[in-house]
Write an enzyme that holds these catalytic residues in place. Structure first.
Site, PDB file in Angstrom:
ATOM      1  N   ASP A  15       0.813  -1.218   0.000  1.00  0.00           N
ATOM      2  CA  ASP A  15       0.000   0.000   0.000  1.00  0.00           C
ATOM      3  C   ASP A  15       0.845   1.265   0.000  1.00  0.00           C
ATOM      4  O   ASP A  15       0.648   2.160  -0.837  1.00  0.00           O
ATOM      5  CB  ASP A  15      -0.947   0.001   1.203  1.00  0.00           C
ATOM      6  CG  ASP A  15      -1.928  -1.167   1.164  1.00  0.00           C
ATOM      7  OD1 ASP A  15      -2.235  -1.624   0.056  1.00  0.00           O
ATOM      8  OD2 ASP A  15      -2.358  -1.616   2.230  1.00  0.00           O
ATOM      9  N   ARG A  96       0.515   1.078  16.526  1.00  0.00           N
ATOM     10  CA  ARG A  96       0.068   2.200  15.703  1.00  0.00           C
ATOM     11  C   ARG A  96       0.216   3.566  16.373  1.00  0.00           C
ATOM     12  O   ARG A  96       0.635   4.525  15.725  1.00  0.00           O
ATOM     13  CB  ARG A  96      -1.381   1.980  15.257  1.00  0.00           C
ATOM     14  CG  ARG A  96      -1.574   0.780  14.329  1.00  0.00           C
ATOM     15  CD  ARG A  96      -0.564   0.770  13.203  1.00  0.00           C
ATOM     16  NE  ARG A  96      -0.819  -0.230  12.195  1.00  0.00           N
ATOM     17  CZ  ARG A  96       0.090  -1.048  11.713  1.00  0.00           C
ATOM     18  NH1 ARG A  96       1.338  -0.994  12.180  1.00  0.00           N
ATOM     19  NH2 ARG A  96      -0.194  -1.917  10.767  1.00  0.00           N
ATOM     20  N   ASP A 125      -7.032   0.188  11.534  1.00  0.00           N
ATOM     21  CA  ASP A 125      -5.835   1.024  11.587  1.00  0.00           C
ATOM     22  C   ASP A 125      -6.090   2.464  11.177  1.00  0.00           C
ATOM     23  O   ASP A 125      -5.446   3.386  11.670  1.00  0.00           O
ATOM     24  CB  ASP A 125      -4.726   0.424  10.708  1.00  0.00           C
ATOM     25  CG  ASP A 125      -3.948  -0.658  11.431  1.00  0.00           C
ATOM     26  OD1 ASP A 125      -4.091  -0.767  12.657  1.00  0.00           O
ATOM     27  OD2 ASP A 125      -3.186  -1.388  10.772  1.00  0.00           O
ATOM     28  N   SER A 177      -1.611 -10.395   3.765  1.00  0.00           N
ATOM     29  CA  SER A 177      -1.242  -9.093   4.310  1.00  0.00           C
ATOM     30  C   SER A 177      -0.646  -9.348   5.680  1.00  0.00           C
ATOM     31  O   SER A 177      -1.310  -9.924   6.557  1.00  0.00           O
ATOM     32  CB  SER A 177      -2.473  -8.186   4.427  1.00  0.00           C
ATOM     33  OG  SER A 177      -2.136  -6.978   5.066  1.00  0.00           O
TER      34      SER A 177
END
Length: 408
Positions: A15, A96, A125, A177
């Site tokens: 991404d 995160r 996320d 992923s």
């Protein structure tokens, strides 16, 4: 919004690799790539800066945040006891806010007027990153390509990269992923989207198949000081080294796998397979230590609040007042959580076989079947008082029978 300079949370994955050229093509802006080393490994970090610049980044910032990740984030999570839906050890969720914090710091230092991330519009996320942005730098704009562009699948993203000569770590033959850091490795997407699909043995990277683990069990000890892990087998280690060591030990015994269908914040159920070898040992050991040093009411309240703590972390509220208040509660409660726990690892299992502490509330003479030093007669009055309401309810039974007869 027409940003002139955007700080992108960059990993070098599929991404974010295509977001740099996409931002330049669609916003005609400069892109500052920001990457945090939180233990994802040399394979992911190797050539990262060169790749980012080659795809159009004007600046690249890579920061080693491994020790900060463990001391300020993982240890807080471990001490809280927070586990989302009883199985997920929050490996992605807890990372995160740290990555977002570093991204904001770089953005402010380099004159950026916006922030960007590669999170999909379906996932958690996007919430975690953007809530951190709002808590730390609400004046900066946010660009979320997955909510804007025409790309609708990972296959589309791969085609976009191929058309621009960008190498990515994902292929149509290996569609998983993955997210890796010191704490865990997650696997999502591809065939795992079918909840009945059994994960392929080749998918796992941190743990051996329990069937192929050593035939002899291995014992180890973990020392804690005020709820913080400090040593393995009597050897004091830095926070990052301690987690790495436990990952290696637990991994070779196949400990730490979890196959979960979890409830995302936005309401979608998703399946993830997680490998958290060292983390599994730590949460198991700490709970065992707490069992002998915390009083009953404190232990029960901590367990109740651990569920809320896990939800806050999972939902991106790391910088919220409530989460900070719960940290203060945990800090106070774990002042006496010091001691040593012994574990035995065998074929995918981590079993507690011993725990000791200078602050232990466990009294062997009281716990034994020997009645010496304990007056059993004291229990009679206690039990009668404890059952007072039950006896009172029973006295109402004849009245209830009479009431039912009259209704007939």
């Amino acid at each position: 919004m027409k940003p002139k300079r955007v700080a992108l949370a960059y990993s070098g994955g599929l991404d974010t690799s295509i977001i740099i050229p996409w931002l330049r093509e669609n916003y005609q802006c400069e892109v500052v790539a920001v990457c945090g080393d939180i233990g994802q490994g040399e394979d992911e970090l190797k050539g990262l800066e060169e790749k980012a610049r080659k795809t159009g980044a004007s600046e690249v910032h890579v920061a080693d945040m491994r020790e900060e990740f463990v001391t300020e984030y993982l240890w807080r999570l471990v001490r809280s006891g927070g586990i989302y839906e009883h199985k997920y050890l929050l490996g992605t969720s807890v990372a995160r806010p740290l990555l977002a914090k570093k991204q904001v710091e770089v953005a402010l230092a380099t004159g950026c007027d916006a922030l960007a991330h590669g999170c999909t519009g379906k996932g958690n996320d996007q919430v975690r990153f953007e809530l951190a942005y709002q808590a730390l730098a609400p004046e900066l704009g946010v660009v979320a390509p997955w909510r804007e562009w025409s790309i609708v699948s990972r296959e589309d993203a791969i085609d976009f990269a191929t058309a621009r000569g960008i190498s990515v770590p994902v292929t149509k033959k290996d569609p998983y992923s993955r997210d890796r850091n010191l704490w865990h490795l997650s696997h999502e997407g591809g065939p795992l989207e079918d909840p009945s699909f059994e994960p392929e043995a080749s998918m796992f990277k941190l743990t051996v198949d329990p069937q192929n683990a050593p035939d002899a069990p291995e014992k180890l000890t973990i020392d804690f000081e005020e709820g913080v892990p400090v040593a393995v087998n009597g050897q004091k280690l830095s926070p990052a080294a301690l987690v790495t060591t436990l990952n290696e030990i637990a991994g070779r015994h196949g400990v730490g796998r979890a196959d979960i269908v979890e409830n995302r914040l936005i309401g979608i159920k998703s399946r993830g397979v997680y490998e958290t070898p060292g983390g599994t040992l730590l949460v198991t050991a700490l709970k065992a230590l707490e069992s002998i040093v915390l009083d009953r009411d404190s232990a029960h309240e901590k367990e109740r609040l651990a569920t809320k703590y896990a939800e806050l972390v999972y939902n991106g509220h790391w910088f919220s007042p409530l989460k900070e208040a719960l940290d203060a509660f945990v800090n106070k409660l774990t002042e006496s959580v010091t001691g040593t726990v012994t574990l035995k690892l065998y074929k995918g299992n981590a079993t507690v076989i011993g725990r000791t502490s200078p602050y232990s509330l466990y009294q062997q003479d009281l716990a034994s079947f020997d009645m010496t030093g304990y007056d059993a007669k004291d229990s009679e009055g206690f039990i009668r008082l404890f059952g007072l309401q039950l006896r009172g309810r029973k006295r109402l039974a004849p009245m209830e029978v009479k009431k039912q007869v009259s209704l007939k």
